[in-house]
Structure formats: structure tokens, C-alpha cells
Design a protein around this motif. Structure first.
Motif, PDB file in Angstrom:
ATOM      1  N   GLU A 113       0.821  -1.209   0.000  1.00 46.84           N
ATOM      2  CA  GLU A 113       0.000   0.000   0.000  1.00 46.84           C
ATOM      3  C   GLU A 113       0.854   1.258   0.000  1.00 46.84           C
ATOM      4  O   GLU A 113       0.495   2.269  -0.611  1.00 46.84           O
ATOM      5  N   ALA A 114       1.990   1.194   0.689  1.00 47.26           N
ATOM      6  CA  ALA A 114       2.839   2.381   0.829  1.00 47.26           C
ATOM      7  C   ALA A 114       3.856   2.529  -0.290  1.00 47.26           C
ATOM      8  O   ALA A 114       4.597   3.514  -0.324  1.00 47.26           O
ATOM      9  N   THR A 115       3.888   1.572  -1.209  1.00 44.60           N
ATOM     10  CA  THR A 115       4.886   1.598  -2.284  1.00 44.60           C
ATOM     11  C   THR A 115       4.365   2.382  -3.484  1.00 44.60           C
ATOM     12  O   THR A 115       3.235   2.165  -3.933  1.00 44.60           O
ATOM     13  N   PRO A 116       5.152   3.309  -4.020  1.00 51.86           N
ATOM     14  CA  PRO A 116       4.690   4.095  -5.172  1.00 51.86           C
ATOM     15  C   PRO A 116       4.661   3.264  -6.460  1.00 51.86           C
ATOM     16  O   PRO A 116       5.349   2.248  -6.586  1.00 51.86           O
ATOM     17  N   TRP A 117       3.857   3.728  -7.368  1.00 50.73           N
ATOM     18  CA  TRP A 117       3.825   3.167  -8.721  1.00 50.73           C
ATOM     19  C   TRP A 117       5.158   3.473  -9.397  1.00 50.73           C
ATOM     20  O   TRP A 117       5.724   4.513  -9.139  1.00 50.73           O
ATOM     21  N   PRO A 118       5.782   2.591 -10.199  1.00 47.81           N
ATOM     22  CA  PRO A 118       5.251   1.347 -10.766  1.00 47.81           C
ATOM     23  C   PRO A 118       5.630   0.087  -9.996  1.00 47.81           C
ATOM     24  O   PRO A 118       5.397  -1.034 -10.464  1.00 47.81           O
ATOM     25  N   LEU A 119       6.229   0.205  -8.796  1.00 46.06           N
ATOM     26  CA  LEU A 119       6.637  -0.976  -8.039  1.00 46.06           C
ATOM     27  C   LEU A 119       5.473  -1.635  -7.300  1.00 46.06           C
ATOM     28  O   LEU A 119       5.568  -2.802  -6.912  1.00 46.06           O
ATOM     29  N   LYS A 120       4.375  -0.905  -7.116  1.00 46.77           N
ATOM     30  CA  LYS A 120       3.257  -1.428  -6.327  1.00 46.77           C
ATOM     31  C   LYS A 120       2.745  -2.773  -6.848  1.00 46.77           C
ATOM     32  O   LYS A 120       2.568  -3.715  -6.067  1.00 46.77           O
ATOM     33  N   PRO A 121       2.481  -2.945  -8.179  1.00 46.25           N
ATOM     34  CA  PRO A 121       1.968  -4.248  -8.642  1.00 46.25           C
ATOM     35  C   PRO A 121       2.935  -5.398  -8.354  1.00 46.25           C
ATOM     36  O   PRO A 121       2.509  -6.495  -7.990  1.00 46.25           O
ATOM     37  N   LEU A 122       4.223  -5.134  -8.505  1.00 43.64           N
ATOM     38  CA  LEU A 122       5.209  -6.183  -8.257  1.00 43.64           C
ATOM     39  C   LEU A 122       5.212  -6.596  -6.786  1.00 43.64           C
ATOM     40  O   LEU A 122       5.230  -7.791  -6.455  1.00 43.64           O
ATOM     41  N   LEU A 123       5.195  -5.614  -5.913  1.00 47.36           N
ATOM     42  CA  LEU A 123       5.215  -5.926  -4.489  1.00 47.36           C
ATOM     43  C   LEU A 123       3.923  -6.599  -4.036  1.00 47.36           C
ATOM     44  O   LEU A 123       3.932  -7.425  -3.123  1.00 47.36           O
ATOM     45  N   LYS A 124       2.824  -6.260  -4.679  1.00 49.75           N
ATOM     46  CA  LYS A 124       1.580  -6.949  -4.353  1.00 49.75           C
ATOM     47  C   LYS A 124       1.681  -8.434  -4.682  1.00 49.75           C
ATOM     48  O   LYS A 124       1.205  -9.296  -3.918  1.00 49.75           O
TER      49      LYS A 124
END
Length: 253
Positions: free
Chosen positions: A149-160
């Protein structure tokens, strides 16, 4: 290296005076605030001082100003001077369970004392269970939940992709503790402290509040725990504690 003043030890022959609590928004200080509000509401404590702090908008960390109460600056912190020497440098008390025990020993006048030896053992056990088993699993699940939730785009999908399966694993590990808590409560023993409110209930409220707010907890599966949780939330002292915290689990005063 400078010497460290002894903390969590009351070394005076006279009793403690008016306590001061250092509270951080959306934190485990809800346990101590609720306990203090119960003492005030039951007229066994006249008042207490509150120093409220907000988390950083970006890092969610506590401000350095909290270190005024105790050098690590972690909420909650309770400080108090002797009743007959209010200008004496205050003694800091930290770690929620120990703060609650200090309040019980010096202010509560037996208000939270278990009625039977069995309730005493139960209350002690669930204090420990809340602070170790339940809090640890809740914190691990929450970590897996909030990092994407706290990770900015574009890394958010990967971390999810990485963290959501881990979060599900830890969420599953909460089932056993929830079932255990469910079986521990009954009409005869509606509190984790036994037949009446005890220190274990104050200890238990923060991890269970977190699990309910983050939807890790299915109320339909655990009606006894859900009833306990609703009863706590309806208590005027708990409601005053949430209001004084300023912000808690999405609720803003």
C-alpha cells in the motif's frame, strides 16, 4: 557513556502523583488511555495529563519530541513524580503491560483485581498471550499488508505479487489464536480477565482492534470474541480514550 536513570521502578516511600501519558495517534497507547479513562470514570483517579503526538505523514513514525518522556520515544510512555514532590524528575514507565501493572498497583485500588486464583492465572496468561502470540502474528500480517500500500507506482503491482500471498499465509495463522480466544470466553467468563474486566482486556484490545479494522477477523466465526469487542467499544471510557488519541484505525476525533 552517561548513566541512565532507572525506569519502571518506583523507588519512593510515598505514592506517585498525577501521571502523564505520552500518546501517539493510531498506536498501542489506546490500552493505557482506556485504562486511565476507566480509573477517572470510576473516581479512583482524579485526573491525568496527556501529551498527544501525531505520526509523520510520510513515514508514520513518532516525532522526536516523544523522547522527552523516554529516550526511545516509543508510545505509550507514562511518567510520574512523587505525590509530595511534584517537581522531582519524573520516573518513566514503558511497555504497555508494565505500564498497566503500575496503574493497577498504585492507582486502581483493587478495581481490576481478579476475584479468584483461577481468574488471576487466566488474567496473567492472557496478558502474555496478547503481547506475544496475538500481537506478533498481527504485526507480521499487517506488515505484509501495508508495504504494498505504501509503495509508489510502478513498483506497487510487483510488491503486491510478492506480499499478498505472504499476507494470506500470516492471516491464516491467526485462525488458531482466534479459535482459542473464542473458546476462552463465555457467559460466566465474558472478559479475558475472567468474570470482570482485568488487565488482560486492556492488553488484548489493540491487536484485536487492528485485526477487526484490517478485516483479518470474521465476526460470524467468533461470536464470543465479537461480543467482547463490541462491549469494549460501547464503554464510555474506551470511547473517550479513542477521542483523546485523535486518530485511531481510521477514526478521527
Amino acid at each position: 557513556m552517561t548513566s541512565e536513570t532507572q525506569h519502571n521502578y518506583w523507588g519512593y516511600t510515598t505514592g506517585p502523583g498525577i501521571p502523564t501519558v505520552y500518546s501517539l495517534t493510531d498506536s498501542g497507547s489506546i490500552r493505557v488511555l482506556w485504562a486511565l479513562e476507566e480509573l477517572v470514570g470510576q473516581n479512583v483517579l482524579e485526573t491525568y495529563n496527556l501529551k498527544s503526538f501525531e505520526r509523520s505523514k510520510t513515514t508514520k513514525a513518532a516525532p522526536d519530541a516523544m523522547k522527552e518522556g523516554f529516550r526511545l520515544g516509543k508510545s505509550p510512555i507514562l511518567t510520574v513524580s512523587p505525590v509530595n514532590a511534584p517537581d522531582e524528575p519524573p520516573t518513566p514507565f514503558v511497555e504497555s503491560r508494565l505500564v498497566l501493572q503500575f496503574l493497577a498497583d498504585h492507582y486502581a485500588n483493587g478495581l481490576w483485581d481478579p476475584i479468584t486464583p483461577q481468574d488471576q492465572a487466566r488474567d496473567t496468561f492472557f496478558q502474555e498471550f496478547a503481547g506475544t502470540t496475538l500481537s506478533t502474528l498481527t504485526s507480521l500480517t499487517l506488515t505484509m499488508d501495508v508495504i504494498p500500500e505504501a509503495t509508489p507506482w510502478p513498483l506497487k503491482p510487483l510488491l503486491k505479487l510478492l506480499f499478498v500471498p505472504l499476507m494470506s499465509v500470516f492471516k491464516g495463522k491467526l485462525v488458531g489464536p482466534f479459535e482459542f480466544l473464542e473458546d476462552a470466553l463465555s457467559d460466566e467468563k465474558p472478559w479475558f480477565g475472567g468474570s470482570r474486566l482485568g488487565l488482560a482486556d486492556f492488553c488484548m484490545v489493540f491487536p484485536l482492534d487492528t485485526c477487526v479494522a484490517r478485516k483479518y477477523f470474521d465476526a460470524a466465526k467468533y461470536p464470543n470474541v465479537n461480543k467482547w469487542h463490541k462491549t469494549v467499544h460501547e464503554l464510555p471510557a474506551y470511547q473517550r480514550a479513542v477521542a483523546k488519541m485523535g486518530e485511531y484505525n481510521g477514526i478521527k476525533a
